[in-house]
Design a protein around this motif. Structure first.
Motif, PDB file in Angstrom:
ATOM      1  N   PRO A  53      -2.831   6.528  -0.177  1.00 14.27           N
ATOM      2  CA  PRO A  53      -3.540   7.648   0.457  1.00 14.27           C
ATOM      3  C   PRO A  53      -5.047   7.645   0.171  1.00 14.27           C
ATOM      4  CG  PRO A  53      -2.305   8.424  -1.468  1.00 14.27           C
ATOM      5  CD  PRO A  53      -1.971   6.969  -1.299  1.00 14.27           C
ATOM      6  N   TYR A  54      -5.852   7.864   1.186  1.00 18.87           N
ATOM      7  CA  TYR A  54      -7.272   8.172   0.964  1.00 18.87           C
ATOM      8  C   TYR A  54      -7.355   9.420   0.096  1.00 18.87           C
ATOM      9  CZ  TYR A  54      -9.340   4.941   4.387  1.00 18.87           C
ATOM     10  OH  TYR A  54      -9.781   3.840   5.052  1.00 18.87           O
ATOM     11  N   GLY A  55      -8.306   9.408  -0.837  1.00 18.55           N
ATOM     12  CA  GLY A  55      -8.460  10.558  -1.724  1.00 18.55           C
ATOM     13  C   GLY A  55      -7.632  10.445  -2.985  1.00 18.55           C
ATOM     14  N   GLY A  56      -6.797   9.385  -3.033  1.00 21.07           N
ATOM     15  CA  GLY A  56      -6.001   9.146  -4.231  1.00 21.07           C
ATOM     16  C   GLY A  56      -4.737   9.984  -4.278  1.00 21.07           C
ATOM     17  N   GLY A  57      -4.041   9.888  -5.400  1.00 25.00           N
ATOM     18  CA  GLY A  57      -2.775  10.607  -5.553  1.00 25.00           C
ATOM     19  C   GLY A  57      -1.598   9.655  -5.477  1.00 25.00           C
ATOM     20  N   SER A  58      -0.448  10.200  -5.782  1.00 20.87           N
ATOM     21  CA  SER A  58       0.740   9.353  -5.883  1.00 20.87           C
ATOM     22  C   SER A  58       1.379   9.145  -4.515  1.00 20.87           C
ATOM     23  CB  SER A  58       1.750  10.000  -6.830  1.00 20.87           C
ATOM     24  OG  SER A  58       2.209  11.189  -6.252  1.00 20.87           O
ATOM     25  N   GLY A  59       2.207   8.120  -4.431  1.00 21.54           N
ATOM     26  CA  GLY A  59       2.985   7.885  -3.221  1.00 21.54           C
ATOM     27  C   GLY A  59       2.200   7.163  -2.154  1.00 21.54           C
ATOM     28  N   MET A  60       2.921   6.754  -1.139  1.00 20.44           N
ATOM     29  CA  MET A  60       2.342   6.000  -0.035  1.00 20.44           C
ATOM     30  C   MET A  60       2.428   6.828   1.241  1.00 20.44           C
ATOM     31  SD  MET A  60       1.355   3.113  -1.376  1.00 20.44           S
ATOM     32  CE  MET A  60       1.478   1.611  -0.413  1.00 20.44           C
ATOM     33  N   VAL A  61       1.609   6.402   2.220  1.00 19.53           N
ATOM     34  CA  VAL A  61       1.526   7.131   3.491  1.00 19.53           C
ATOM     35  C   VAL A  61       1.911   6.170   4.611  1.00 19.53           C
ATOM     36  CG1 VAL A  61      -0.086   8.305   5.062  1.00 19.53           C
ATOM     37  CG2 VAL A  61      -0.307   8.620   2.577  1.00 19.53           C
ATOM     38  N   MET A  62       2.657   6.650   5.589  1.00 20.96           N
ATOM     39  CA  MET A  62       2.988   5.843   6.778  1.00 20.96           C
ATOM     40  C   MET A  62       1.708   5.555   7.540  1.00 20.96           C
ATOM     41  SD  MET A  62       6.384   5.618   6.866  1.00 20.96           S
ATOM     42  CE  MET A  62       6.691   5.095   8.547  1.00 20.96           C
ATOM     43  N   LYS A  63       1.430   4.270   7.782  1.00 22.96           N
ATOM     44  CA  LYS A  63       0.226   3.886   8.508  1.00 22.96           C
ATOM     45  C   LYS A  63       0.302   4.342   9.965  1.00 22.96           C
ATOM     46  CE  LYS A  63      -1.264  -0.354   7.960  1.00 22.96           C
ATOM     47  NZ  LYS A  63      -2.640  -0.021   7.528  1.00 22.96           N
ATOM     48  N   ALA A  64      -0.853   4.648  10.549  1.00 18.10           N
ATOM     49  CA  ALA A  64      -0.886   5.118  11.939  1.00 18.10           C
ATOM     50  C   ALA A  64      -0.519   4.009  12.931  1.00 18.10           C
ATOM     51  CB  ALA A  64      -2.259   5.696  12.273  1.00 18.10           C
TER      52      ALA A  64
END
Ligand code: JDN
Length: 238
Positions: A53-64
């Motif tokens: 994730p942009y901005g940091g933090g845990s976990g992953m984000v589904m790409k657009a």
């Protein structure tokens, strides 16, 4: 009616789509389900579908890009398909939503994994839906539930067309208790009225039980102490 499911786990659905009335409806051609493997649309040599994730933090984000490419390909073949994103932030699914969707020709369910979707994906989506106020490991179990509830409202999928109007939630109430043989099971008897053959009395008993059960278990459906009214549940306002 056609359902398309965009998912990283197409295997999740294979057993469920063969079982019971849903399997029968598919075999009979009343319902079509297409599974689209999201991985095929992944980026780079390793076909990535998620990123940090942009901005940091845990976990992953589904790409657009993979999700949008998959939606675009489905929409090219089927421009008026209705696209639903499965997320805990969506409208809570209900019998009313299922009834509305059952009138569509083509529905697309987009299932995610990880922490969630890149926000920009939402520009390619018609609506967002949630199974309830809890968090799943991904959207697949929600999509399968929604396909099940929607498909059974499609004409011909159930044997008996009367059976979708009498059941729990369709009239905003819970169903009355059911009994079948034997008349006595481990000392517990079937209510006498059901053996009486008096159909007017049986109907009245069932209505009373239905109302009492709803008052006891789901007062929110009667508009007492809950956010939802029975008319919300029926989808009257749609
Ligand atoms: O509970 B859910 O509908 C759910 C959806 C997604 C998820 C986790 C749970 N990750 C990405 C979408």
């Amino acid at each position: 009616m056609k359902f398309t499911i965009i998912t990283l786990f197409p295997d999740f659905f294979s057993g469920a789509l063969q079982a019971g009335l849903l399997g029968k409806a598919i075999a009979a051609g009343l319902i079509e389900v297409e599974l689209v493997d999201l991985r095929k649309y992944g980026e780079g040599k390793h076909l990535h579908t998620d990123d940090a994730p942009y901005g940091g933090g845990s976990g992953m984000v589904m790409k657009a890009q993979p999700v949008v490419s998959a939606i675009e390909e489905v929409k090219r073949a089927d421009p008026d398909a209705r696209v639903v994103l499965l997320t805990p932030q969506g409208e809570v699914f209900s019998q009313g939503v299922a009834r509305r969707w059952s009138l569509e020709r083509s529905m697309v369910f987009v299932c995610g994994r990880y922490e969630g979707f890149d926000e920009r994906i939402r520009a390619w989506v018609d609506e967002e839906a949630s199974l309830g106020d809890f968090v799943l490991m991904g959207g697949e179990a929600a999509a399968l539930t929604m396909v099940d509830a929607t498909a059974r409202l499609v004409s011909g999928v159930l044997g008996d067309p009367a059976s979708t109007v009498e059941e729990s939630h369709s009239n905003g109430l819970l169903e009355y208790p059911h009994y079948t043989r034997p008349r006595v099971f481990r000392g517990m008897e079937v209510p006498e009225v059901l053996l009486s053959g008096n159909h007017a009395e049986i109907k009245r008993w069932r209505e009373e039980m239905s109302l009492a059960r709803t008052e006891e278990r789901r007062p929110d459906l009667l508009g007492r102490g809950g956010a939802k009214t029975s008319s919300d549940e029926r989808g009257d306002k749609e």
